[in-house]
Design a protein around this motif. Structure first.
Motif, PDB file in Angstrom:
ATOM      1  N   MET A   1       0.817  -1.201   0.000  1.00 56.69           N
ATOM      2  CA  MET A   1       0.000   0.000   0.000  1.00 56.69           C
ATOM      3  C   MET A   1       0.852   1.252   0.000  1.00 56.69           C
ATOM      4  O   MET A   1       0.654   2.179  -0.781  1.00 56.69           O
ATOM      5  CB  MET A   1      -0.910  -0.016   1.244  1.00 56.69           C
TER       6      MET A   1
ATOM      7  N   TYR B   1       2.350   1.887  -3.258  1.00 56.68           N
ATOM      8  CA  TYR B   1       1.404   2.441  -4.236  1.00 56.68           C
ATOM      9  C   TYR B   1       1.138   3.922  -3.969  1.00 56.68           C
ATOM     10  O   TYR B   1       1.073   4.740  -4.871  1.00 56.68           O
ATOM     11  CB  TYR B   1       0.087   1.660  -4.217  1.00 56.68           C
ATOM     12  N   ILE B   2       0.975   4.226  -2.682  1.00 60.74           N
ATOM     13  CA  ILE B   2       0.677   5.623  -2.352  1.00 60.74           C
ATOM     14  C   ILE B   2       1.844   6.528  -2.744  1.00 60.74           C
ATOM     15  O   ILE B   2       1.662   7.594  -3.321  1.00 60.74           O
ATOM     16  CB  ILE B   2       0.322   5.771  -0.855  1.00 60.74           C
TER      17      ILE B   2
ATOM     18  N   LYS C   1       3.974   5.933  -5.066  1.00 60.07           N
ATOM     19  CA  LYS C   1       3.965   6.018  -6.527  1.00 60.07           C
ATOM     20  C   LYS C   1       2.940   7.042  -6.993  1.00 60.07           C
ATOM     21  O   LYS C   1       3.188   7.855  -7.888  1.00 60.07           O
ATOM     22  CB  LYS C   1       3.588   4.658  -7.133  1.00 60.07           C
ATOM     23  N   LEU C   2       1.805   6.986  -6.352  1.00 66.91           N
ATOM     24  CA  LEU C   2       0.720   7.888  -6.709  1.00 66.91           C
ATOM     25  C   LEU C   2       1.112   9.342  -6.487  1.00 66.91           C
ATOM     26  O   LEU C   2       0.945  10.201  -7.349  1.00 66.91           O
ATOM     27  CB  LEU C   2      -0.500   7.539  -5.854  1.00 66.91           C
ATOM     28  N   LEU C   3       1.667   9.586  -5.308  1.00 67.94           N
ATOM     29  CA  LEU C   3       2.066  10.950  -4.993  1.00 67.94           C
ATOM     30  C   LEU C   3       3.121  11.438  -5.970  1.00 67.94           C
ATOM     31  O   LEU C   3       3.099  12.578  -6.422  1.00 67.94           O
ATOM     32  CB  LEU C   3       2.595  11.039  -3.555  1.00 67.94           C
TER      33      LEU C   3
ATOM     34  N   ALA D   1       3.498  10.451  -9.050  1.00 76.46           N
ATOM     35  CA  ALA D   1       2.836  10.738 -10.327  1.00 76.46           C
ATOM     36  C   ALA D   1       2.157  12.107 -10.290  1.00 76.46           C
ATOM     37  O   ALA D   1       2.267  12.900 -11.230  1.00 76.46           O
ATOM     38  CB  ALA D   1       1.806   9.657 -10.631  1.00 76.46           C
ATOM     39  N   LEU D   2       1.483  12.385  -9.193  1.00 73.32           N
ATOM     40  CA  LEU D   2       0.795  13.674  -9.074  1.00 73.32           C
ATOM     41  C   LEU D   2       1.785  14.828  -9.089  1.00 73.32           C
ATOM     42  O   LEU D   2       1.574  15.834  -9.757  1.00 73.32           O
ATOM     43  CB  LEU D   2      -0.004  13.725  -7.764  1.00 73.32           C
TER      44      LEU D   2
ATOM     45  N   TRP E   1      -5.476   2.930 -13.847  1.00 73.98           N
ATOM     46  CA  TRP E   1      -4.590   1.935 -13.269  1.00 73.98           C
ATOM     47  C   TRP E   1      -5.132   1.576 -11.901  1.00 73.98           C
ATOM     48  O   TRP E   1      -5.360   2.461 -11.068  1.00 73.98           O
ATOM     49  CB  TRP E   1      -3.175   2.527 -13.172  1.00 73.98           C
TER      50      TRP E   1
ATOM     51  N   PRO F   1      -4.057  -0.671  -9.121  1.00 72.77           N
ATOM     52  CA  PRO F   1      -3.080  -1.606  -8.544  1.00 72.77           C
ATOM     53  C   PRO F   1      -3.726  -2.546  -7.539  1.00 72.77           C
ATOM     54  O   PRO F   1      -3.318  -3.686  -7.426  1.00 72.77           O
ATOM     55  CB  PRO F   1      -2.055  -0.702  -7.878  1.00 72.77           C
TER      56      PRO F   1
ATOM     57  N   LEU G   1      -7.533   1.022  -4.734  1.00 65.16           N
ATOM     58  CA  LEU G   1      -6.856   2.213  -5.229  1.00 65.16           C
ATOM     59  C   LEU G   1      -7.000   2.312  -6.743  1.00 65.16           C
ATOM     60  O   LEU G   1      -6.840   1.333  -7.463  1.00 65.16           O
ATOM     61  CB  LEU G   1      -5.375   2.147  -4.840  1.00 65.16           C
TER      62      LEU G   1
ATOM     63  N   PHE H   1      -6.062   4.937 -10.049  1.00 66.16           N
ATOM     64  CA  PHE H   1      -5.420   6.158 -10.524  1.00 66.16           C
ATOM     65  C   PHE H   1      -5.856   6.396 -11.968  1.00 66.16           C
ATOM     66  O   PHE H   1      -5.799   5.486 -12.793  1.00 66.16           O
ATOM     67  CB  PHE H   1      -3.893   5.984 -10.434  1.00 66.16           C
TER      68      PHE H   1
ATOM     69  N   ASN I   1      -5.346  14.410 -13.561  1.00 64.76           N
ATOM     70  CA  ASN I   1      -4.820  13.210 -12.926  1.00 64.76           C
ATOM     71  C   ASN I   1      -5.446  13.123 -11.557  1.00 64.76           C
ATOM     72  O   ASN I   1      -5.378  14.086 -10.788  1.00 64.76           O
ATOM     73  CB  ASN I   1      -3.299  13.296 -12.768  1.00 64.76           C
TER      74      ASN I   1
ATOM     75  N   ALA J   1      -6.646  10.310  -8.184  1.00 65.15           N
ATOM     76  CA  ALA J   1      -6.576   8.984  -7.587  1.00 65.15           C
ATOM     77  C   ALA J   1      -7.687   8.838  -6.558  1.00 65.15           C
ATOM     78  O   ALA J   1      -8.052   9.802  -5.899  1.00 65.15           O
ATOM     79  CB  ALA J   1      -5.230   8.794  -6.912  1.00 65.15           C
TER      80      ALA J   1
ATOM     81  N   GLN K   1      -5.556  16.646  -9.620  1.00 68.25           N
ATOM     82  CA  GLN K   1      -5.008  17.896 -10.135  1.00 68.25           C
ATOM     83  C   GLN K   1      -5.498  18.040 -11.558  1.00 68.25           C
ATOM     84  O   GLN K   1      -5.732  17.056 -12.270  1.00 68.25           O
ATOM     85  CB  GLN K   1      -3.483  17.803 -10.001  1.00 68.25           C
TER      86      GLN K   1
END
Lengths: 564, 1009
Positions: free
Chosen positions: A4, A7-8, A10-12, A14-15, B459, B461, B465, B467, B513, B515, B532
Motif C-alpha cells: 500500500m 502504491y501511495i 507512486k501515486l504521490l 505521479a501527481l 490503473w 493496482p 486504489l 489512478f 490526474n 486517484a 489535479q
C-alpha cells in the motif's frame, strides 16, 4: 501495508510530476499578443506617435456628422428639421430635450474620451523616447486639440467637469469647474501651441501655428477680448500667405478642398479604410460608415418626384435638415453668388419619360414628357400662383408649397436643398462616406472675426473693410460694389446675417448665436418651429442622465438649470 | 468511469459483507427476504456463482430472486449463492446496481453460474458526480439526474432542452426560433452582475462549453449539480452550477443496433400584428395632423411618397411578414451500434440532423459521429477513449422581420410576372425584404467542425486504489462566410457588394490526474480523492472583408475580387486554469454520511496576486430510514436529510480585462499627392489591477423521501447562496473618459425552494399505468450590497432587487383632454405619456423613476403526466414560468412619428382618448418622445403545454416476426398550447420580434435490431 505504501508513494510521485510539468506562475501569466497596454506601448516611439494620432480622430465624430451638425446648426435661425431628422428635440427645444437624449450622451462620452486621450498624450510625451524638438512640437499639437475639445464641452454644457490628467483608476465623482476655468485652460493650451507650432506642415491635417492663432482669435472673440481677437485674426490674414479663394463656387469644388483659404480642417479621404473613426473593445464606433456625411443630410427626396431617380450627382437624400425662410431671404441672389452655390433649386431629369404631375390646386394633372437633362423640378423661394405653377412643364416647389406664410414648414420633404457639401466623387450613390475635408476654420472667418472685433472696439472703418472683403468675394463679377456695406451700417446683426450666408452648414452657427447672446432672440424671430419653445436656459445643453446616474456626488454635480 | 464505481461498490460490498453489514436499504430488505425464504424452504436447492465481465473473482451482494415471488437471497463475498426453488418451472432473476439484470430458467439445473454485464445504458440508482459516481442513496449534496428514458422520449435539437421543467431550479428557455438556436440557462437565479451566469457543462468529465451539439441519443444521463457541496469539486468553474453529461457505452451481450428518426413540421401559430396599409396610413396622417401638416385626405400628397399614395389608392399593399414566413421542418436520422465482451466495450453512432426554420436561407445541417471504446489491457490497466466529431453547416438568415415590420406596406412584393420587385415602394430607398432570399443574393454560411475527445488510462493496482489520467481535447475550427449583394437589406439600394470571411480556431485542452482510495474499517467507510487538473484554452480568428466584388458570383470565395474597402483583422485570446483538489467521503454505519471537498484554483484572467482561490465545502447526510425507529415503518419507505455548505468561485470574465487596453483609431494626413494613414491607439479600457474571484457560499438543506412503497417519492431542497466580491462591469461616469470598468464589489443573495415529486397514480395489473412528475422552483434573487448606498442608477442595480431590474418611470396613462394645465406643469401636452409623480412634488424628474419589475421569474413549474396501456404511451408535459417582466419589442416599436411602420397599437387621438399609447406625433421620434421607454414592459409569464407525445410499441409477436427487438412509433406536438398576456406571442422568446418561437408537429420511430 507495505505494498500500500508503495502504491501511495507512486501515486504521490505521479501527481507531483504531472503538477510540476508546468510552472504555475508561467502557466497563469497573461500575455495579450493581440492587444496593447498604455504603459507598454506609449513608452515606445511608435506608441507615443500612435497616441498623438488618436488625439485627432475624435474630431471626425463632430464634423461632417449628422448629430454634430444638429448640435451646431440646428435650432438656430437658419436651419430646421426636415422629415428624416432623427433627433427633433434638438431642433425644437421641446421638453423631450433632456438628459435622456442619446446623441447628447454620445458626444458627452466621446468628447470626454477625447479629452482623456489628449491628457494622456500631454502627460506622457515629456517622458517618451521622442527627441526634444519633436516632443515640443507634438505637445503643442495635442495641447491645441485639448483646447479645441474643451471648447466644445464648455460651450455645449457650460461649466462641467474639467479634467487635465490621464485617468488611470476609476473615479465616481465629477466636479463642476467654472466656465472661466475652462477658458483659462483653453488660453493656456493655445498659448503653448502658438508658441511652439510651425507655420506649415508636410502632413496636411496636423495642426499648425496659424490654425492655433485662428482658433485663439475665435476664443478671444467669444470671451470679449476684442483686441486680441483682432490682432490674431489679422495676423493670420497677413502673415502666412492665406488668401480668399477668388470666388465662392471654387471654394466648394471637391477637387479644391485643400485651398488657400483653409486654415484648419478635419481630414477625410477617399480611402474607405482611412475614413473610419475609432474601434472600441466592443466593436467599431462608426457613424454611418465614417467619412464626411454632410452631403446626405441637406437634400430633399427629389428622387420621389417625376422624371428623377437617385444618382451620384444629385446625391443620396437623407432629408434631415432644411433651410428656414429667413435663411433663403437673407440672400440677394441677383448679386450674391452664394445663393446659387449654396442651394440646389433645379433638378434635371435623369429618368426620362412621360409623367402625370398633379395640379397644384388638387384636381387633375398635367402630362409631361422629360428628355434626359430637361428640367424636372424647379424650386423657388418666391410664391407663385397655381396657374403659374401648373403652366410649367415640370414639378414646381414654390415658397407656398413648402412653407406657411409665417415660415413654418408645411412639408418637410420638398424644399430648396443645400448642395455645397456634395460628394460627386463617391463610387456609388448609396455610399455614405464622403471624402470632403470639413472646414473648421477658413480665412473668411478671420475676416469676420476682425470685422466683429473692430466693430466692438469702435473701429467701424476698419471693421467694414474686413466685412466687405468677404462680401466682395461673394459677388457675381461686376457686382462687387453692390455688395459693399457702408461703415455706419455695420452692426452685429449684419455680421451674423453675413455669417449665415457665408458659413451655413459649417457647424459654427449655434455657437455664434450663443456667443453674441442672440440665440433666443433670433430663434424666436426666425425659426417658427422652435420659437415657442426656446428659453434662455437652452444656451446650455442638458447633461446626460447616464452621467448624473453614475456619479456618487449627485448634489455637487446637478443637471443644468431648466432641464427636467 | 462506471468501472471505477462498480469496482468500488464491489470492494465496499465485499468488506461490508465480510463484517456482516448490509450496505443499503435494498440489501437490508433482501436479507429479511432471505431469512423469510428459509422458513418456506422445501423442494430443491440451486447453487452457483455470480461474476462480472470485470471481476471474475465473483460479485458479492447481487440479489438473486425467484421470479414471481418474494423469495430471494444475495451473493456472498466470493459471489456464490444458494437458493431454494420450488419444484417445477422456476426462473431466477439476478440483479445488481450498475449491471444488467439477467434472468435464468432453472429447468433441471442445480448449478447456475452467471456473468453479469456492466450496464452502461441504465445506470440505475448510481449518480455521476465530479470525478466519480455515487449511489443515489449516498448523495449528500443536491443533485438531479435526468435519465436516458427522459432524454429521448421527446426529440430535441439541443440535448439540454429536455431538462426544461424537469429539474427544479434550472430555468431554461429557448432563445429563438432560428435554426440551431441556443438556450438560455440559469441555475438558481443570477449571481453575477456581469460575469457569466451560465452553468458549467461537462461531457464525460471534460469541459464542453455552452455550444451543445452532442447528439441527444448518445447521452446516457445528465446530472445537474446544484449546491456548493456538489459543485465545489469544480472550484471556480462551478459557481453557476454544473451539468454533467455522460455518454453511452456498450453493454455486455450481443451487439445492439438502434435506429432512430423523426421528422417535424415547424410552423408559426401567429405573429404580432404589424399595421396594415389602412392602419399605417391612418397613423401617418395622425402623426402629421398633430403637427399641423395634415388636416384631410387632400393633404395626403404632402405626407406620402407619390408612388405609395398611388398604390394605396389602387389597393396595392403587402403584409411583408406574411410573405417571408413559411413552414419549416426538422429531420433527424440516427444509428448506433453498441456491445461489449470481456475485454472490449464499444459504442458507435452516427447522426444527421437538418433544421429548416420559418425563413428561407435559414438552415442548419449537422452531421455527427461518436465512438467510445474501453479496453481492458489487464486486470489492473484499462484504456478508454471517447471521440466525437461534429460538422455543422449553417446558413443564417439576416433577420428579415425587423426590416419587414418597419417598411411601408404600400407597395407590391411581386410584379405581374411573379418576380420580386427589388425596390417596391417607389422611393429608391426601401429594398424588398424578399431580396435576401433571391438566388445568389445573400449568404451567411458557417461551417463548424468540432473534434471533442478524451483518452484516459486507469490503473488499479489494488481493488482499493485507482489512478486515472485523462486528456481531453476540444478543437473547433470554423469558417464564416458572408456575402451581401446589391439591394439586400444590409447593403441597400445601389450599394456595393460586401464579401467577408472569418476563419477561426478554438481549442481547449484539459489534463487531469486523480486517484481514488477506498477503505472500509468496521462501521467506517472511507473514500479519498486527490487530484489535479490543468485547463488551457485559446481562440484565434482571422478576418478579411472587401467591397464591390468584380463579380457577385464569387460570393466570399474570392476576396481578392474586392475592389475597395479592404480590411483585415485577427486576434488571439488565451486563458488557463490550474487546480488541485481533494475530496473525502466518509460513511458511518450506513446512516451518517460526510463529504468534504477542498479545491484550489489559479486563473489567468485575474490580476496578478489575486489569481489563486481556495474553495472548501462540507456536507452531512442522515439516512433516517436506516434507523431502527423507521425500519419497520410501512408508510415511509425512504427518508434522508441532507445539509451542505460550500464556497465556489467565478472568474468568468474575458481574458486581459485586468491589464487595461488600447483600441485603434484611424485618421489620415494629406501628403501632397496621396493621403497617408495615421492610425493610432487610444486608451479604451481602464485597467483593473485588483480583479479577483467572485465567491458564492451556499447552504443547502434537503430532504429525500419515499412513501407507500415508493409510490410517492420526492425531494425538497432549500438553499441560500451569498455571492460576494461580485465581478462587475460597472458603468462609470463618462467624465473619466471611459464608460465602464471591471471591479469586485457588492453582494447578491439567492434564496429558494425546489420541490420534485414523482407519483405512481395508477398501476393496474392490466397494464394501465399513470405516473406524474412534478417540479417546482422558487428563487428570490436580490442584491444585498453595492459599492455605495443602496442604489446604483447608472447600472440599474438596487439593494433588495434582482440584478436585472427595470428602473423607469411608471406609466399611468395618457394625458387626456381637459388635463392641459396639469400636463403643462410638466412641459407636456395632451396625448403624451403620463407617468406617476412618485414623490408628489408636482413635477416629474428623474427622481420619479422606480423599479417596475425584473426579468427573473417568481417560479418555474413543470408537470409531466405519463400514461401507459398495452404498448401505448401518452405523455403530456406542462411548463410554466411566472412573474417575470420582459421588454417587449412589439410594445417598444410603436412608431410614434410614423416615419416607419410598426406593430398595431391603440394610440391616443382626440377622438380616441385611450390610456394605452401616446398620440402619433411627427415632431418627435421613438428615441426622443418623453417616457417612451415606459411602453415596452410586459408580463412575460406563461403556461404552455410544451409537448404532447403519443407513442406505440409494436407488440412483440409482430416485432419478432420482423426480427426486430423493439419498434416504437410516436407523434409529438410541441408548443401548441401557450397561454400568456401577450396576444399572439410566445413570451418564452423573451420579447424580441425576430425569429419567433415555432410550434412543431413531429413523427418519429425508434427501432432496435
Amino acid at each position: 501495508m507495505n505494498t500500500m505504501k508503495k502504491y501511495i508513494s507512486k501515486l504521490l510521485l505521479a501527481l507531483t510530476v504531472s503538477a510540476g510539468l508546468v510552472s504555475c506562475e508561467d502557466f497563469l501569466a497573461e500575455d495579450n499578443k493581440t492587444g496593447l497596454t498604455a504603459d507598454g506601448y506609449y513608452g515606445t516611439q511608435e506608441g507615443i506617435e500612435a497616441l498623438i494620432n488618436s488625439c485627432y480622430t475624435p474630431m471626425r465624430f463632430w464634423y461632417g456628422k449628422e448629430h454634430g451638425i444638429t448640435l451646431s446648426d440646428l435650432g438656430t435661425d437658419i436651419l430646421t428639421r426636415a422629415n428624416g431628422m432623427e433627433n427633433p428635440p434638438l431642433a425644437l427645444y421641446n421638453s423631450d430635450l433632456n438628459g435622456q437624449n442619446s446623441q447628447l450622451n454620445f458626444y458627452w462620452t466621446r468628447l470626454y474620451s477625447a479629452l482623456n486621450t489628449v491628457n494622456t498624450a500631454v502627460g506622457r510625451i515629456p517622458d517618451s523616447p521622442l527627441d526634444d524638438n519633436t516632443k515640443t512640437l507634438r505637445l503643442a499639437e495635442v495641447r491645441f486639440l485639448r483646447a479645441f475639445y474643451l471648447w466644445h464641452i464648455v460651450e455645449t454644457w457650460g461649466g462641467v467637469h474639467l479634467s487635465l490628467e490621464e485617468v488611470t483608476s476609476v473615479q465616481f465623482t465629477a466636479t463642476r469647474s467654472s466656465v472661466d476655468e475652462f477658458y483659462a485652460q483653453i488660453f493656456e493650451d493655445l498659448q503653448f501651441a502658438m508658441d511652439n507650432l510651425p507655420s506649415t506642415t508636410s502632413q496636411y491635417g496636423r495642426v499648425t501655428k496659424p490654425a492655433a492663432e485662428a482658433f485663439a482669435a475665435r476664443m478671444h472673440l467669444t470671451r470679449g477680448n476684442y483686441t486680441e481677437a483682432a490682432n490674431l485674426s489679422k495676423k493670420v490674414i497677413d502673415s502666412y500667405g492665406f488668401a480668399l479663394v477668388p470666388n465662392y463656387e471654387e471654394l466648394w469644388d471637391i477637387a479644391n478642398v485643400r485651398n488657400s483659404e483653409a486654415i484648419w480642417t478635419v481630414n477625410f479621404t477617399s480611402d474607405l479604410i482611412l475614413n473610419r473613426e475609432l474601434e472600441s473593445p466592443d466593436g467599431d464606433i462608426l457613424i454611418r460608415d465614417g467619412g464626411n456625411n454632410s452631403h446626405l443630410h441637406y437634400l430633399m427626396t427629389y428622387d420621389q418626384l417625376p422624371g428623377m431617380s437617385r444618382d451620384i450627382e444629385n446625391g443620396r437624400p437623407f432629408a434631415r435638415f432644411m433651410p428656414t425662410t429667413f435663411l433663403l431671404d437673407l440672400f440677394d441672389e441677383q448679386v450674391d453668388s452664394r445663393y446659387d452655390v449654396t442651394f440646389q433649386t433645379v433638378w434635371y431629369s435623369n429618368k426620362p419619360g412621360t409623367y402625370d404631375i398633379p395640379f397644384s390646386g388638387g384636381d387633375g394633372s398635367k402630362s409631361v414628357t422629360f428628355a434626359g437633362g430637361d428640367t424636372a423640378i424647379f424650386a423657388t423661394k418666391y410664391p407663385l400662383t397655381d396657374a403659374e405653377k401648373d403652366a410649367m412643364p415640370y414639378t414646381v416647389i414654390d415658397r407656398n408649397r413648402t412653407y406657411n406664410p409665417d415660415g413654418l414648414p408645411k412639408v418637410r420633404d420638398r424644399y430648396i436643398s443645400i448642395k455645397k457639401f456634395s460628394e460627386p466623387m463617391r463610387a456609388t450613390v448609396a455610399q455614405q462616406q464622403g471624402q470632403r475635408d470639413a472646414f473648421v476654420i477658413r480665412l473668411a472667418e478671420m475676416y469676420m472675426i476682425a470685422a466683429e472685433a473692430e466693430l466692438n472696439l469702435g473701429n467701424n472703418a476698419e471693421a467694414v473693410q474686413y466685412f466687405n472683403a468677404v462680401r466682395r468675394r461673394a459677388a457675381y463679377p461686376g457686382f462687387e460694389t453692390d455688395m459693399e456695406v457702408a461703415e455706419d451700417a455695420l452692426t452685429i446683426d449684419l455680421i451674423l446675417d453675413e455669417k449665415a450666408r457665408e458659413f451655413v452648414g459649417e457647424q459654427i452657427r449655434w455657437f455664434d448665436l450663443k456667443r453674441t447672446g442672440k440665440l433666443v432672440e433670433r430663434v424666436k424671430l426666425h425659426n417658427p418651429d422652435a420659437a415657442a419653445n426656446i428659453q434662455p436656459f437652452h444656451n446650455l445643453r442638458p447633461i446626460p442622465q447616464a452621467q448624473l446616474d453614475a456619479i456618487s456626488n449627485k448634489d455637487e454635480f446637478p443637471q443644468n438649470e431648466g432641464y427636467l | 468511469m462506471l468501472k471505477i464505481l462498480s469496482s468500488w461498490l464491489i470492494s465496499r460490498a465485499r468488506n461490508v459483507l465480510d463484517k456482516g453489514h448490509p450496505i443499503k436499504i435494498g440489501l437490508v430488505l433482501l436479507f429479511f427476504l432471505t431469512i423469510q425464504s428459509i422458513a418456506y424452504s422445501q423442494s430443491r436447492v440451486v447453487r452457483g456463482k455470480v461474476t462480472s465481465t470485470d471481476d471474475v473473482e465473483g460479485l458479492p451482494g447481487v440479489s438473486v430472486v425467484l421470479k414471481g415471488s418474494t423469495r430471494g437471497t444475495t451473493t456472498a463475498l466470493d459471489g456464490s449463492y444458494e437458493i431454494e426453488v420450488p419444484a417445477g418451472s422456476a426462473t431466477l432473476v439476478f440483479s445488481f446496481i450498475g449491471f444488467t439484470t439477467q434472468e435464468e430458467e432453472v429447468g433441471s439445473r442445480s448449478q447456475i453460474d452467471v456473468v453479469l454485464g456492466v450496464d452502461m445504458q441504465d445506470l440505475g440508482e448510481v449518480v455521476v458526480v465530479g470525478y466519480g459516481m455515487v449511489k443515489k442513496s449516498d448523495l449528500t449534496g443536491s443533485v438531479v439526474s435526468v435519465r436516458n428514458e427522459d432524454l429521448t422520449a421527446i426529440p430535441v435539437t439541443n440535448a439540454l432542452e429536455v431538462m426544461q421543467g424537469k429539474v427544479p431550479g434550472l430555468d431554461l428557455t429557448k432563445s429563438s426560433g432560428q435554426a440551431g438556436a441556443g438556450l438560455n440557462i440559469r441555475l438558481r437565479g443570477n449571481r453575477s452582475l456581469n460575469a457569466s451566469n451560465q452553468p458549467l457543462v461537462l461531457v464525460d468529465g471534460i469541459i464542453y462549453g455552452s455550444t451543445m451539439d452532442v447528439n441527444p441519443n448518445d447521452i446516457a444521463s445528465i446530472e445537474v449539480l446544484k449546491d456548493a457541496a456538489s459543485t465545489a469539486i469544480y472550484g471556480t468553474l462551478g459557481a453557476n452550477g454544473v451539468i454533467l453529461i455522460t455518454t453511452k457505452r456498450g453493454s455486455q451481450g450481443k451487439a445492439k443496433v438502434s435506429l432512430n428518426s423523426y421528422y417535424s413540421v415547424q410552423s408559426l401559430d401567429s405573429y404580432d400584428h404589424i399595421m396594415t396599409a389602412d392602419e399605417w396610413v391612418n397613423l401617418r396622417r395622425e402623426s402629421r395632423r398633430t403637427v399641423g401638416e395634415w388636416a384631410s385626405t387632400a393633404d395626403d400628397a404632402k405626407i406620402f411618397v407619390p408612388q405609395q399614395l398611388e398604390n394605396y389608392n389602387k389597393g396595392i399593399y403587402t403584409d411583408w411578414a406574411n410573405e417571408l414566413i413559411s413552414n419549416g421542418s426538422q429531420q433527424n436520422y440516427q444509428v448506433s451500434v453498441a456491445g461489449a465482451d470481456e475485454k472490449l466495450n464499444y459504442y458507435f453512432s452516427m447522426e444527421y440532423f437538418d433544421e429548416q426554420s420559418l425563413f428561407e436561407n435559414d438552415e442548419l445541417k449537422r452531421y455527427s459521429g461518436r465512438m467510445a471504446i474501453d479496453y481492458n489491457i489487464s486486470k489492473q490497466l484499462k484504456l478508454s477513449t471517447n471521440l466525437m466529431y461534429t460538422v455543422k453547416n449553417q446558413d443564417r438568415r439576416r433577420d428579415p422581420l425587423n426590416w419587414a415590420n418597419k417598411i411601408s406596406p404600400l407597395g407590391p412584393a411581386y410584379d405581374e410576372a411573379g418576380n420580386v420587385i427589388p425596390l417596391p415602394l417607389g422611393d429608391a430607398t426601401t429594398v424588398n425584404p424578399l431580396n435576401d432570399q433571391q438566388p445568389g443574393n445573400f449568404q451567411n454560411n458557417e461551417i463548424n467542425r468540432r473534434f471533442f475527445g478524451n483518452v484516459s488510462l486507469e490503473w488499479r493496482p489494488t481493488t482499493d486504489l485507482n489512478f486515472t489520467s485523462r486528456l481531453g481535447i476540444d478543437n473547433t475550427n470554423f469558417r464564416r462566410g458572408e456575402f451581401m449583394g446589391v439591394n439586400t437589406i444590409d447593403v441597400g439600394p445601389d450599394g456595393r457588394t460586401v464579401a467577408r470571411a472569418t476563419n477561426g480556431l478554438a481549442s481547449r485542452l484539459t489534463w487531469e490526474n486523480f486517484a481514488t482510495y477506498s477503505k472500509t474499517l468496521g462501521d467506517h467507510d472511507f473514500q479519498v480523492l486527490l487530484g489535479q487538473s490543468l485547463w488551457a484554452s485559446n481562440s484565434e480568428e482571422y478576418f478579411a472583408e472587401g467591397l464591390d466584388l468584380l463579380s457577385p458570383t464569387m460570393l466570399f470565395y474570392n476576396l481578392g475580387g474586392a475592389q475597395d474597402g479592404i480590411r483585415i483583422n485577427s486576434f488571439l485570446r488565451e486563458s488557463s486554469l490550474a487546480s488541485f483538489f481533494t475530496r473525502v467521503n466518509y460513511k458511518f454505519k450506513n446512516r451518517y454520511l460526510f463529504n468534504g471537498v477542498l479545491r484550489t484554483d489559479g486563473s489567468s484572467v485575474l490580476a496578478a496576486g489575486n489569481k489563486w482561490g481556495l474553495f472548501p465545502s462540507a456536507a452531512l447526510s442522515w439516512i433516517m430510514k436506516e434507523e431502527g425507529f423507521l425500519a419497520d415503518n410501512e408508510t415511509i419507505s425512504e427518508l434522508k436529510l441532507r445539509l451542505s455548505y460550500g464556497v465556489s468561485g467565478n472568474s468568468a470574465v474575458d481574458p486581459y480585462q485586468t491589464l487595461g487596453g488600447l483600441s485603434k483609431s484611424t485618421y489620415a494626413w494629406d501628403e501632397g499627392s496621396s493621403e497617408t494613414a495615421s492610425f493610432g491607439y487610444y486608451p479604451s479600457l481602464i485597467a483593473a489591477p485588483n480583479l479577483g474571484w467572485e465567491e458564492t457560499a451556499t447552504v443547502n438543506f434537503g430532504v429525500d423521501f419515499g412513501f407507500f412503497n415508493n409510490r410517492v417519492v420526492g425531494t425538497v431542497d432549500m438553499y441560500q447562496q451569498n455571492t460576494s466580491k461580485l465581478l462587475m462591469e460597472r458603468a462609470v461616469p463618462a467624465t473619466t473618459g471611459f464608460t465602464s470598468s471591471w471591479d469586485n464589489v457588492g453582494k447578491v443573495q439567492n434564496r429558494g425552494i425546489e420541490i420534485m415529486l414523482s407519483t405512481i397514480n395508477v398501476d393496474r395489473s392490466n397494464g394501465l399505468s399513470w405516473n406524474t412528475d412534478f417540479t417546482f422552483a422558487h428563487n428570490k434573487e436580490e442584491i444585498v450590497e453595492l459599492v455605495e448606498g443602496d442604489r446604483d442608477l447608472a447600472n440599474s442595480w438596487f439593494v433588495g432587487y434582482p440584478i436585472s431590474s427595470y428602473f423607469d418611470y411608471e406609466k399611468i396613462g395618457i394625458w387626456q383632454l381637459g388635463q392641459e394645465d396639469l400636463a403643462g406643469e410638466n412641459q407636456q401636452v395632451v396625448g403624451e405619456i403620463r407617468v406617476r409623480d412618485q414623490d408628489g412634488n408636482g413635477t416629474i424628474t428623474p427622481d420619479d423613476r422606480v423599479i417596475l419589475g425584473s426579468n427573473v421569474p417568481r417560479f418555474n413549474l413543470g408537470i409531466n403526466n405519463r400514461f401507459e396501456f398495452k404498448g401505448l404511451d401518452l405523455t403530456i408535459f406542462l411548463f410554466a414560468r411566472d412573474g417575470n417582466m420582459i421588454v417587449s419589442e412589439a410594445n417598444a416599436s410603436y412608431k410614434i412619428d410614423a416615419r416607419e411602420n410598426g406593430p398595431r397599437v391603440d394610440y391616443w387621438t382626440p377622438e380616441n382618448p385611450t390610456n394605452a399609447y401616446p398620440r402619433p406625433n411627427a415632431g418627435t421620434s421613438p428615441g426622443n418622445a418623453r417616457y417612451f421607454s415606459t411602453l415596452r414592459y410586459a408580463d412575460g409569464s406563461f403556461v404552455k403545454i410544451r409537448d404532447i407525445t403519443l407513442g406505440y410499441n409494436l407488440p412483440s409477436q409482430l416485432t419478432e416476426r420482423l426480427s426486430l427487438a423493439r419498434v416504437r412509433v410516436y407523434a409529438t406536438a410541441k408548443n401548441y398550447f401557450v397561454w400568456s398576456d401577450m396576444d399572439g406571442y410566445d413570451p418564452e422568446r423573451g420579447g424580441n420580434l425576430s425569429f419567433p418561437m415555432t410550434r412543431q408537429l413531429m413523427f418519429g420511430i425508434n427501432v432496435d435490431l
